[in-house]
Design a protein around this motif. Structure first.
Motif, mmCIF file in Angstrom:
data_model
loop_
_atom_site.group_PDB
_atom_site.id
_atom_site.type_symbol
_atom_site.label_atom_id
_atom_site.label_comp_id
_atom_site.label_asym_id
_atom_site.label_seq_id
_atom_site.Cartn_x
_atom_site.Cartn_y
_atom_site.Cartn_z
ATOM 1 N N GLN A 1 0.840 -1.186 0.000
ATOM 2 C CA GLN A 1 0.000 0.000 0.000
ATOM 3 C C GLN A 1 0.879 1.241 0.000
ATOM 4 O O GLN A 1 1.997 1.226 0.508
ATOM 5 N N ALA A 2 0.381 2.301 -0.602
ATOM 6 C CA ALA A 2 1.163 3.523 -0.742
ATOM 7 C C ALA A 2 0.338 4.722 -0.325
ATOM 8 O O ALA A 2 -0.889 4.736 -0.454
ATOM 9 N N LEU A 3 1.031 5.734 0.169
ATOM 10 C CA LEU A 3 0.425 7.023 0.448
ATOM 11 C C LEU A 3 0.792 7.950 -0.702
ATOM 12 O O LEU A 3 1.968 8.175 -0.972
ATOM 13 N N LEU A 4 -0.212 8.457 -1.412
ATOM 14 C CA LEU A 4 -0.004 9.372 -2.532
ATOM 15 C C LEU A 4 -0.341 10.791 -2.086
ATOM 16 O O LEU A 4 -1.446 11.048 -1.597
ATOM 17 N N ILE A 5 0.618 11.685 -2.247
ATOM 18 C CA ILE A 5 0.407 13.113 -1.984
ATOM 19 C C ILE A 5 0.581 13.838 -3.307
ATOM 20 O O ILE A 5 1.703 13.929 -3.821
ATOM 21 N N GLU A 6 -0.521 14.280 -3.891
ATOM 22 C CA GLU A 6 -0.417 15.063 -5.117
ATOM 23 C C GLU A 6 0.087 16.459 -4.750
ATOM 24 O O GLU A 6 -0.357 17.062 -3.782
ATOM 25 N N THR A 7 1.027 16.947 -5.530
ATOM 26 C CA THR A 7 1.703 18.195 -5.210
ATOM 27 C C THR A 7 1.634 19.144 -6.393
ATOM 28 O O THR A 7 1.937 18.749 -7.522
ATOM 29 N N LYS A 8 1.248 20.391 -6.145
ATOM 30 C CA LYS A 8 1.254 21.419 -7.186
ATOM 31 C C LYS A 8 2.216 22.530 -6.797
ATOM 32 O O LYS A 8 2.148 23.075 -5.696
ATOM 33 N N PHE A 9 3.123 22.847 -7.713
ATOM 34 C CA PHE A 9 4.063 23.943 -7.537
ATOM 35 C C PHE A 9 3.514 25.157 -8.287
ATOM 36 O O PHE A 9 3.121 25.051 -9.453
ATOM 37 N N LEU A 10 3.522 26.309 -7.648
ATOM 38 C CA LEU A 10 2.977 27.516 -8.252
ATOM 39 C C LEU A 10 4.008 28.639 -8.167
ATOM 40 O O LEU A 10 4.579 28.899 -7.106
ATOM 41 N N GLU A 11 4.233 29.283 -9.325
ATOM 42 C CA GLU A 11 5.094 30.467 -9.364
ATOM 43 C C GLU A 11 4.417 31.442 -10.317
ATOM 44 O O GLU A 11 4.405 31.244 -11.532
ATOM 45 N N GLY A 12 3.786 32.477 -9.746
ATOM 46 C CA GLY A 12 2.970 33.365 -10.573
ATOM 47 C C GLY A 12 1.815 32.584 -11.169
ATOM 48 O O GLY A 12 1.062 31.902 -10.467
ATOM 49 N N GLU A 13 1.683 32.633 -12.492
ATOM 50 C CA GLU A 13 0.621 31.894 -13.174
ATOM 51 C C GLU A 13 1.078 30.513 -13.621
ATOM 52 O O GLU A 13 0.300 29.757 -14.207
ATOM 53 N N ASN A 14 2.315 30.177 -13.354
ATOM 54 C CA ASN A 14 2.860 28.895 -13.782
ATOM 55 C C ASN A 14 2.539 27.812 -12.751
ATOM 56 O O ASN A 14 2.663 28.028 -11.552
ATOM 57 N N GLU A 15 2.136 26.657 -13.232
ATOM 58 C CA GLU A 15 1.754 25.553 -12.351
ATOM 59 C C GLU A 15 2.357 24.255 -12.870
ATOM 60 O O GLU A 15 2.332 23.973 -14.065
ATOM 61 N N VAL A 16 2.938 23.481 -11.954
ATOM 62 C CA VAL A 16 3.504 22.174 -12.282
ATOM 63 C C VAL A 16 2.995 21.175 -11.257
ATOM 64 O O VAL A 16 3.011 21.444 -10.055
ATOM 65 N N GLN A 17 2.542 20.016 -11.729
ATOM 66 C CA GLN A 17 2.017 19.002 -10.815
ATOM 67 C C GLN A 17 2.920 17.778 -10.788
ATOM 68 O O GLN A 17 3.412 17.329 -11.831
ATOM 69 N N GLY A 18 3.160 17.275 -9.595
ATOM 70 C CA GLY A 18 3.941 16.062 -9.419
ATOM 71 C C GLY A 18 3.231 15.096 -8.488
ATOM 72 O O GLY A 18 2.221 15.432 -7.861
#
Length: 206
Positions: free
Chosen positions: A166-183
């Motif tokens: 079993q795994a714990l998943l933490i969705e993460t969003k990085f935000l810099e101004g209007e820029n967004e990256v998801q990991g």
């Protein structure tokens, strides 16, 4: 004991709070490193069976970039921070400010920057979880790989033996101004470690 059956909204809220605090610490460290404001959000935290990890990042044959490390201490396990290749390049360009090379290749500088981001993220989440549980949890030096998601997870199995299922998943969003990256950040404790973590969080007995 099936720990999945023990989970209720309250316990997931506790784990999301762990993720949010870790994201806050990571955002502060990244902002200092990059000398500009970086925000991080944790939109979703969930438990999932080990075999569904690949599906959550696009499938076993999807080529991804992953930072992998081992967790040592009271509750050993494995951690992965996984980005699809487009997200990794966007992070380098929009957050780090690097002039990126081609979409398929990575320079040593780009790989070093991604490795450091993964190292900061993993350390921040582990520190947050250790504070909540009073467990000693220390990360090893991270390794970076670009390969199919299934191959990367298989490598973890071969290196460190049987992972927990079993795994714990933490969705993460990085935000810099209007820029967004998801990991996608995964914590996969060893079979005996989940019980220790949940017991420390007041969820179940080990």
């Amino acid at each position: 004991m099936d720990v999945f059956s023990q989970f209720e909204d309250f316990q997931l809220d506790v784990l999301k709070e762990v993720g949010n605090i870790g994201a806050g610490h990571a955002a502060t460290a990244l902002s200092t490193l990059m000398n500009k404001p970086i925000d991080m959000l944790v939109p979703k935290v969930r438990m999932l069976p080990f075999e569904e990890i690949c599906e959550s990042v696009g499938g076993a044959e999807t080529v991804v970039l992953a930072i992998f490390l081992r967790v040592e201490g009271d509750a050993p396990g494995n951690m992965f921070f996984i980005l699809d290749l487009d997200a990794a390049k966007n992070m380098l360009r929009d957050l780090v400010g690097l002039s990126i090379t081609g979409q398929e290749e990575y320079s040593e500088l780009e790989l070093s920057a991604l490795n450091e981001i993964g190292n900061i993220l993993a350390g921040s989440y582990l520190s947050s979880l250790a504070d909540f549980t009073n467990l000693n949890m220390q990360p090893t030096v991270p390794a970076l790989a670009i390969d199919m998601a299934g191959a990367i997870l298989s490598y973890g199995l071969l290196q460190f033996g049987q992972m927990g299922d079993q795994a714990l998943l933490i969705e993460t969003k990085f935000l810099e101004g209007e820029n967004e990256v998801q990991g996608h950040f995964f914590l996969i404790p060893d079979p005996e470690s989940f019980g220790k973590i949940f017991s420390a969080l007041g969820v179940v007995s080990p």
